[in-house]
Design a protein around this motif. Structure first.
Motif, PDB file in Angstrom:
ATOM      1  N   TYR A 162       0.874  -0.822 -15.440  1.00  4.53           N
ATOM      2  CA  TYR A 162      -0.266  -0.756 -15.841  1.00  4.53           C
ATOM      3  C   TYR A 162      -0.504  -0.041 -16.977  1.00  4.53           C
ATOM      4  N   ASP A 163       0.742   0.726 -17.570  1.00  4.27           N
ATOM      5  CA  ASP A 163       0.311   1.110 -19.005  1.00  4.27           C
ATOM      6  C   ASP A 163       0.155   0.071 -20.176  1.00  4.27           C
ATOM      7  N   GLY A 164      -0.906   0.548 -20.861  1.00  6.68           N
ATOM      8  CA  GLY A 164      -1.491  -0.427 -22.042  1.00  6.68           C
ATOM      9  C   GLY A 164      -2.398  -1.398 -21.589  1.00  6.68           C
ATOM     10  N   TYR A 165      -2.624  -1.448 -20.133  1.00  4.79           N
ATOM     11  CA  TYR A 165      -3.946  -2.296 -19.698  1.00  4.79           C
ATOM     12  C   TYR A 165      -5.410  -2.116 -20.200  1.00  4.79           C
ATOM     13  N   PRO A 166      -6.012  -2.845 -20.208  1.00  6.26           N
ATOM     14  CA  PRO A 166      -7.557  -2.678 -20.432  1.00  6.26           C
ATOM     15  C   PRO A 166      -7.951  -2.384 -19.064  1.00  6.26           C
ATOM     16  N   ASP A 167      -9.254  -1.988 -19.230  1.00 10.35           N
ATOM     17  CA  ASP A 167      -9.885  -1.774 -18.091  1.00 10.35           C
ATOM     18  C   ASP A 167     -10.501  -3.088 -17.435  1.00 10.35           C
ATOM     19  N   VAL A 168      -9.981  -3.132 -16.135  1.00 13.17           N
ATOM     20  CA  VAL A 168     -10.189  -4.471 -15.209  1.00 13.17           C
ATOM     21  C   VAL A 168     -11.123  -4.228 -13.874  1.00 13.17           C
ATOM     22  N   ALA A 169     -12.062  -5.187 -13.714  1.00 16.75           N
ATOM     23  CA  ALA A 169     -12.834  -5.180 -12.517  1.00 16.75           C
ATOM     24  C   ALA A 169     -11.880  -6.046 -11.653  1.00 16.75           C
ATOM     25  N   LEU A 170     -11.809  -5.790 -10.420  1.00 16.93           N
ATOM     26  CA  LEU A 170     -11.269  -6.731  -9.544  1.00 16.93           C
ATOM     27  C   LEU A 170     -11.887  -6.856  -8.183  1.00 16.93           C
ATOM     28  N   GLU A 171     -12.010  -8.172  -8.003  1.00 24.92           N
ATOM     29  CA  GLU A 171     -12.898  -8.779  -6.803  1.00 24.92           C
ATOM     30  C   GLU A 171     -11.811  -8.920  -5.928  1.00 24.92           C
ATOM     31  N   MET A 172     -11.511  -8.724  -4.550  1.00 20.16           N
ATOM     32  CA  MET A 172     -10.540  -8.776  -3.643  1.00 20.16           C
ATOM     33  C   MET A 172     -10.847 -10.194  -3.060  1.00 20.16           C
ATOM     34  N   ILE A 173      -9.688 -10.837  -3.024  1.00 18.26           N
ATOM     35  CA  ILE A 173     -10.061 -12.302  -2.535  1.00 18.26           C
ATOM     36  C   ILE A 173      -8.855 -12.586  -1.183  1.00 18.26           C
ATOM     37  N   GLU A 174      -8.083 -11.653  -1.219  1.00 19.27           N
ATOM     38  CA  GLU A 174      -7.062 -11.612  -0.110  1.00 19.27           C
ATOM     39  C   GLU A 174      -6.269 -10.254   0.238  1.00 19.27           C
ATOM     40  N   HIS A 175      -5.977 -10.065   1.313  1.00 18.61           N
ATOM     41  CA  HIS A 175      -5.187  -8.690   1.836  1.00 18.61           C
ATOM     42  C   HIS A 175      -4.354  -8.836   2.832  1.00 18.61           C
ATOM     43  N   ARG A 176      -3.386  -8.568   3.187  1.00 19.14           N
ATOM     44  CA  ARG A 176      -2.360  -8.749   4.093  1.00 19.14           C
ATOM     45  C   ARG A 176      -1.236  -7.706   4.251  1.00 19.14           C
ATOM     46  N   THR A 177      -0.876  -7.407   5.455  1.00 15.99           N
ATOM     47  CA  THR A 177       0.112  -6.400   5.678  1.00 15.99           C
ATOM     48  C   THR A 177       1.216  -7.158   6.479  1.00 15.99           C
ATOM     49  N   PHE A 178       2.601  -6.880   5.967  1.00 17.58           N
ATOM     50  CA  PHE A 178       3.792  -7.474   6.573  1.00 17.58           C
ATOM     51  C   PHE A 178       4.467  -6.432   7.098  1.00 17.58           C
ATOM     52  N   ASP A 179       5.152  -6.853   8.075  1.00 19.87           N
ATOM     53  CA  ASP A 179       5.857  -6.044   9.133  1.00 19.87           C
ATOM     54  C   ASP A 179       5.686  -4.754   9.163  1.00 19.87           C
ATOM     55  N   GLY A 180       4.117  -4.226   9.224  1.00 17.30           N
ATOM     56  CA  GLY A 180       3.802  -3.293   9.455  1.00 17.30           C
ATOM     57  C   GLY A 180       3.852  -2.121   8.552  1.00 17.30           C
ATOM     58  N   ARG A 181       4.281  -2.438   7.338  1.00 16.45           N
ATOM     59  CA  ARG A 181       4.392  -1.503   6.196  1.00 16.45           C
ATOM     60  C   ARG A 181       4.314  -2.094   4.713  1.00 16.45           C
ATOM     61  N   ILE A 182       4.424  -3.296   4.613  1.00 16.83           N
ATOM     62  CA  ILE A 182       4.345  -3.828   3.087  1.00 16.83           C
ATOM     63  C   ILE A 182       2.791  -4.418   2.988  1.00 16.83           C
TER      64      ILE A 182
END
Length: 201
Positions: A162-182
């Motif tokens: 993320y170095d050098g990125y602009p400011d960014v607003a993020l709208e979540m559209i998906e989330h998930r956990t794999f194998d209880g840890r990822i």
């Protein structure tokens, strides 16, 4: 019209790789690998550095700090070899030796803009941190996905995303956990000219 996905796998502290760590930080599990196999195949976009690294793996060069590829890493590289790839570079020479790779010397932002307008299906970045920043700044990214592995690579981490990125607003559209840890998080990004002055009602 094509959709553009910026896709990263990272440590929790935002590194794309770490010296001495295997691929996926050695923490991929059956759920995550099954999900990788189920995803629709995109056209992959990358820059010269990522091309050199990944095509080297495809040619049998083992990552630094490892004696050999693990089966999961070999499968991932084989899948990439079979996929269509577009490489943006002014330094590489034709013909590209990695199968199914096309070299584009034109400005990457304008080339991807045209690919989005004239194509269909999914375009996805792989690695290529500076390319991803440029595409995000240009407002071309439809989805921004990060899969975070449960490690902090403060001592060995490389390629801070993320170095050098602009400011960014993020709208979540998906989330998930794999194998209880990822942890997967996926967002619709919006580049900000300045921080929001207040919280919307």
């Amino acid at each position: 019209m094509s959709e553009l996905l910026v896709d990263f796998i990272t440590s929790l502290d935002g590194h794309a790789s770490g010296e001495g760590w295997p691929g996926f930080w050695g923490l991929e599990g059956p759920e995550y690998l099954a999900w990788l196999g189920e995803r629709p195949e995109p056209i992959y976009l990358m820059g010269a550095n990522t091309y050199r690294l990944m095509s080297g793996f495809a040619a049998g060069e083992v990552p630094k700090g490892q004696d050999e590829f693990r089966a999961e890493e070999e499968a991932s590289v084989d899948e990439l070899t079979q996929a269509s790839k577009v490489v943006f570079s002014s330094s590489l020479e034709e013909p590209l030796t990695w199968a199914n790779s096309t070299l584009v010397r034109d400005d990457a932002v304008e080339a991807v803009r045209a690919m989005k307008s004239n194509g269909s299906g999914l375009l996805s970045t792989i690695g290529s941190l500076s390319l991803c920043r440029s595409l995000l700044r240009a407002g071309l990214v439809d989805r921004f996905r990060v899969v975070m592995f449960p490690v902090i690579t403060g001592a060995t981490g490389e390629e801070r995303i993320y170095d050098g990125y602009p400011d960014v607003a993020l709208e979540m559209i998906e989330h998930r956990t794999f194998d209880g840890r990822i942890q997967l998080v996926e967002y619709k990004p919006r580049v900000l000219e300045h921080p929001p002055l207040g919280v919307p009602a």
